[in-house]
Design a protein around this motif. Structure first.
Motif, PDB file in Angstrom:
ATOM      1  N   ASN A 212       3.139   4.990   5.837  1.00  0.00           N
ATOM      2  CA  ASN A 212       2.603   6.004   5.025  1.00  0.00           C
ATOM      3  C   ASN A 212       3.464   6.930   4.781  1.00  0.00           C
ATOM      4  N   ARG A 213       4.379   7.440   5.829  1.00  0.00           N
ATOM      5  CA  ARG A 213       5.268   8.580   5.542  1.00  0.00           C
ATOM      6  C   ARG A 213       6.517   7.954   4.455  1.00  0.00           C
ATOM      7  N   ILE A 214       6.999   6.720   4.405  1.00  0.00           N
ATOM      8  CA  ILE A 214       7.888   6.507   3.390  1.00  0.00           C
ATOM      9  C   ILE A 214       7.303   6.673   1.977  1.00  0.00           C
ATOM     10  N   ILE A 215       5.920   6.098   2.079  1.00  0.00           N
ATOM     11  CA  ILE A 215       5.333   5.865   0.678  1.00  0.00           C
ATOM     12  C   ILE A 215       4.940   7.312   0.099  1.00  0.00           C
ATOM     13  N   ARG A 216       4.713   8.291   1.056  1.00  0.00           N
ATOM     14  CA  ARG A 216       4.495   9.737   0.966  1.00  0.00           C
ATOM     15  C   ARG A 216       5.910  10.458   0.398  1.00  0.00           C
ATOM     16  N   GLU A 217       6.728  10.194   1.072  1.00  0.00           N
ATOM     17  CA  GLU A 217       8.181  10.603   0.528  1.00  0.00           C
ATOM     18  C   GLU A 217       8.305  10.166  -1.038  1.00  0.00           C
ATOM     19  N   ILE A 218       8.134   9.201  -1.197  1.00  0.00           N
ATOM     20  CA  ILE A 218       8.246   8.495  -2.443  1.00  0.00           C
ATOM     21  C   ILE A 218       7.469   9.314  -3.651  1.00  0.00           C
ATOM     22  N   ILE A 219       6.395   9.444  -3.137  1.00  0.00           N
ATOM     23  CA  ILE A 219       5.366  10.310  -4.229  1.00  0.00           C
ATOM     24  C   ILE A 219       5.663  11.614  -4.418  1.00  0.00           C
ATOM     25  N   GLU A 220       6.191  12.331  -3.340  1.00  0.00           N
ATOM     26  CA  GLU A 220       6.426  13.624  -3.297  1.00  0.00           C
ATOM     27  C   GLU A 220       7.859  13.805  -4.183  1.00  0.00           C
ATOM     28  N   GLU A 221       8.748  13.125  -3.977  1.00  0.00           N
ATOM     29  CA  GLU A 221      10.057  13.232  -4.805  1.00  0.00           C
ATOM     30  C   GLU A 221       9.641  12.844  -6.432  1.00  0.00           C
ATOM     31  N   ARG A 222       8.678  11.885  -6.511  1.00  0.00           N
ATOM     32  CA  ARG A 222       8.166  11.886  -7.899  1.00  0.00           C
ATOM     33  C   ARG A 222       7.678  13.104  -8.507  1.00  0.00           C
ATOM     34  N   THR A 223       6.626  13.682  -7.885  1.00  0.00           N
ATOM     35  CA  THR A 223       6.078  14.651  -8.292  1.00  0.00           C
ATOM     36  C   THR A 223       6.815  16.079  -8.488  1.00  0.00           C
ATOM     37  N   THR A 224       7.546  16.226  -7.616  1.00  0.00           N
ATOM     38  CA  THR A 224       8.664  17.353  -7.797  1.00  0.00           C
ATOM     39  C   THR A 224       9.469  17.207  -8.729  1.00  0.00           C
ATOM     40  N   SER A 225      10.017  15.964  -9.083  1.00  0.00           N
ATOM     41  CA  SER A 225      10.993  15.795 -10.150  1.00  0.00           C
ATOM     42  C   SER A 225      10.725  16.184 -11.446  1.00  0.00           C
ATOM     43  N   LYS A 226       9.354  16.099 -11.555  1.00  0.00           N
ATOM     44  CA  LYS A 226       8.592  16.332 -12.963  1.00  0.00           C
ATOM     45  C   LYS A 226       9.112  15.479 -13.893  1.00  0.00           C
ATOM     46  N   VAL A 227       9.589  14.385 -13.844  1.00  0.00           N
ATOM     47  CA  VAL A 227      10.215  13.412 -14.620  1.00  0.00           C
ATOM     48  C   VAL A 227       9.227  12.128 -15.036  1.00  0.00           C
ATOM     49  N   GLU A 228       8.834  11.827 -16.215  1.00  0.00           N
ATOM     50  CA  GLU A 228       7.902  11.151 -16.475  1.00  0.00           C
ATOM     51  C   GLU A 228       8.488   9.381 -16.587  1.00  0.00           C
ATOM     52  N   VAL A 229       7.949   8.599 -15.789  1.00  0.00           N
ATOM     53  CA  VAL A 229       8.613   7.112 -15.873  1.00  0.00           C
ATOM     54  C   VAL A 229       7.593   6.399 -16.129  1.00  0.00           C
ATOM     55  N   ASN A 230       7.998   5.276 -16.940  1.00  0.00           N
ATOM     56  CA  ASN A 230       6.904   3.986 -17.219  1.00  0.00           C
ATOM     57  C   ASN A 230       6.770   3.254 -16.124  1.00  0.00           C
ATOM     58  N   ASP A 231       6.210   3.481 -14.969  1.00  0.00           N
ATOM     59  CA  ASP A 231       5.938   2.608 -13.907  1.00  0.00           C
ATOM     60  C   ASP A 231       4.572   2.714 -13.549  1.00  0.00           C
ATOM     61  N   LEU A 232       4.155   2.057 -12.486  1.00  0.00           N
ATOM     62  CA  LEU A 232       2.641   1.890 -12.026  1.00  0.00           C
ATOM     63  C   LEU A 232       2.373   3.287 -11.380  1.00  0.00           C
ATOM     64  N   LEU A 233       3.440   3.818 -10.627  1.00  0.00           N
ATOM     65  CA  LEU A 233       3.078   5.129  -9.899  1.00  0.00           C
ATOM     66  C   LEU A 233       2.675   6.247 -10.959  1.00  0.00           C
ATOM     67  N   ASN A 234       3.388   6.418 -11.800  1.00  0.00           N
ATOM     68  CA  ASN A 234       3.070   7.280 -12.932  1.00  0.00           C
ATOM     69  C   ASN A 234       1.855   7.178 -13.458  1.00  0.00           C
ATOM     70  N   MET A 235       1.600   5.828 -13.958  1.00  0.00           N
ATOM     71  CA  MET A 235      -0.085   5.348 -14.347  1.00  0.00           C
ATOM     72  C   MET A 235      -0.945   6.114 -13.552  1.00  0.00           C
ATOM     73  N   LEU A 236      -0.683   5.819 -12.057  1.00  0.00           N
ATOM     74  CA  LEU A 236      -1.784   5.922 -10.939  1.00  0.00           C
ATOM     75  C   LEU A 236      -1.882   7.572 -10.874  1.00  0.00           C
ATOM     76  N   LEU A 237      -0.608   8.486 -10.875  1.00  0.00           N
ATOM     77  CA  LEU A 237      -0.707   9.561 -10.786  1.00  0.00           C
ATOM     78  C   LEU A 237      -1.311  10.508 -12.042  1.00  0.00           C
ATOM     79  N   GLU A 238      -1.310   9.817 -13.175  1.00  0.00           N
ATOM     80  CA  GLU A 238      -2.188  10.316 -14.434  1.00  0.00           C
ATOM     81  C   GLU A 238      -3.675  10.109 -14.372  1.00  0.00           C
ATOM     82  N   THR A 239      -4.118   9.036 -13.537  1.00  0.00           N
ATOM     83  CA  THR A 239      -5.469   8.720 -13.229  1.00  0.00           C
ATOM     84  C   THR A 239      -6.507  10.005 -13.101  1.00  0.00           C
TER      85      THR A 239
END
Length: 448
Positions: A212-239
């Motif tokens: 859980n901690r590893i995946i949380r770190e990945i999510i937090e890095e993505r959300t703070t970067s503000k970069v839009e990336v064409n992957d499933l994480l981005n699609m899930l964040l947009e839902t």
């Protein structure tokens, strides 16, 4: 049903025989299931205590009834809802009822065909990179190779950003460790006390929390970067939920990502391993598949269009998953009394459907143990699909089925175009865990 209604069940396997076979069933239940089905017919039951029953079936009518026709009365058993959720959290695979429906509606758009088409380029690049170091002219233990490939395809599709390999490897290690322990918990319930006092439960819960901690770190890095990336994480964040317009909480997102890793990694690795073995045993099928790939690639450079034209490749994959369904069994419990065929069953009855046996039931399949991809071509395909459950059925059918088919078609086409495959042995060994896991399947890859 009224309280005084008489319940009746399929023919019973004696509890004494059940306990006599228990250790063998724990190691590999499939040979025992076959013996029981041959003796009792397409469904049999076991009585536990004075009033509880378990039913195991390879009957298509039972499968359709609990998964489709009356699916609202059939929830996942506690094996899935309790044991799995303890380590995996409350994601699509482990929840039921209104919460499941809410999550399914939320996540479904991320797996729409158009969204999957956007992931194909990234998927193909990962597959090509994974196959670059394939060992040639030497027997290769296939499952570890396919497992690494499938894991990296899921990881790079979820997180296109280059996540540190050490993090991905740690996620993979934890998933495998937790699953192996989970199987022991499910198959050896009488040892629950020992697993608890010996610290094994605590150890695996700590591993799950590390994940859980590893995946949380990945999510937090993505959300703070503000970069839009064409992957499933981005699609899930947009839902967004329909009622509130809000997105998933980070905790819920972590649970869904863990489910996607497990559901999208090992099942695909299993299917690819069995498919490669079957191709290695059937050179004439392999040649037809090679010819289709060359033809399709000569007609268009568009990878999505190529995938849509690969009818024979799809038939090969379907026939492989018929013989060796990665999700080889499912179970449900009825929340109210019900009637299935001629059986009146009490609420709380555990019903297991063995897709492995249903897919080999001679009532539905001619020459059921033979590898015949033509079953899934033309008019014959319509008949075959009625009795075919590689991704389950009904509203709870696997949400990632389209993703898996794309990935497997790409992997098979790249391998067969570049190599001829020869199986070292005709014997197929497997371990029926949560999925049907291949054991010791070896092939030799030779450059074309």
């Amino acid at each position: 049903m009224s309280e005084n209604r008489t319940y009746n069940y399929p023919e019973k396997l004696s509890i004494f025989r059940f306990f006599k076979d228990a250790e063998g069933v724990r190691r590999n239940p499939i040979p025992f299931h076959k013996i029981y089905f041959d003796k009792f017919g397409d469904s049999f039951s076991i009585r536990i205590g004075s009033s509880r029953h378990i039913i195991l079936s390879r009957d298509n009518e039972v499968a359709q009834y609990i998964l489709q026709k009356n699916q609202k009365n059939y929830h996942k058993s506690k094996f899935q809802s309790v044991y799995l959720s303890k380590y995996l959290g409350k994601g699509l695979l482990t929840v039921d009822g209104e919460f499941w429906l809410k999550q399914r509606r939320l996540i479904q758009p991320a797996f729409h065909k158009q969204k999957m088409n956007q992931l194909v380029e990234n998927m193909e690049q990962t597959i090509v990179a994974e196959l670059d170091g394939l060992v040639e002219e030497k027997a290769v233990d296939l499952f570890p190779v396919m497992s690494e490939l499938a894991f990296n395809v899921v990881a790079k599709s979820l997180f296109q950003f280059s996540i540190a390999d050490e993090k991905l490897n740690r996620i993979k290690f934890i998933i495998e460790e937790v699953q192996n322990f989970l199987i022991k918990e499910i198959r050896l319930p009488h040892k629950a006390w020992w697993f608890s006092i010996s610290g094994q439960v605590k150890k695996h819960l700590e591993l799950a929390e590390e994940n859980n901690r590893i995946i949380r770190e990945i999510i937090e890095e993505r959300t703070t970067s503000k970069v839009e990336v064409n992957d499933l994480l981005n699609m899930l964040l947009e839902t967004r939920y329909e009622d509130s317009g809000e997105g998933m909480s980070v905790k819920q997102l972590i649970d869904e990502i863990k489910i996607l890793f497990i559901a999208g990694h090992e099942t695909t690795a299993n299917a690819l391993t069995f498919t490669m073995h079957l191709l290695g045993c059937n050179p004439e099928v392999q040649q037809k598949l090679f010819e289709e790939i060359i033809k399709v690639q000569s007609e268009t450079d568009d990878v999505v269009e190529q995938l849509q034209k690969m009818t024979y490749t799809n038939a090969v994959l379907n026939e492989s998953m018929r013989l060796y369904p990665p999700a080889w069994i499912t179970d449900r419990q009825n929340i109210e009394d019900d009637t299935i065929g001629s059986f009146n069953i009490k609420k709380g009855t555990l019903i297991g459907v063995s897709f492995y046996e249903l897919h080999r039931n001679s009532k539905y399949w001619d020459n059921p143990d033979e590898f015949i991809p033509e079953r899934f071509l033309g008019e014959q395909k319509k008949i075959s699909m009625q009795y075919f459950y590689p991704f389950g059925a009904g509203p709870r059918m696997c949400i990632g089925a389209g993703f898996a088919i794309y990935e497997m078609c790409l992997a098979v086409s790249h391998i067969v175009k570049k190599y001829t495959i020869k199986s070292v042995s005709n014997e197929v060994r497997f371990n029926p865990l949560i999925t049907l896991k291949p054991v010791g399947i070896e092939v030799i890859f030779s450059k074309r």
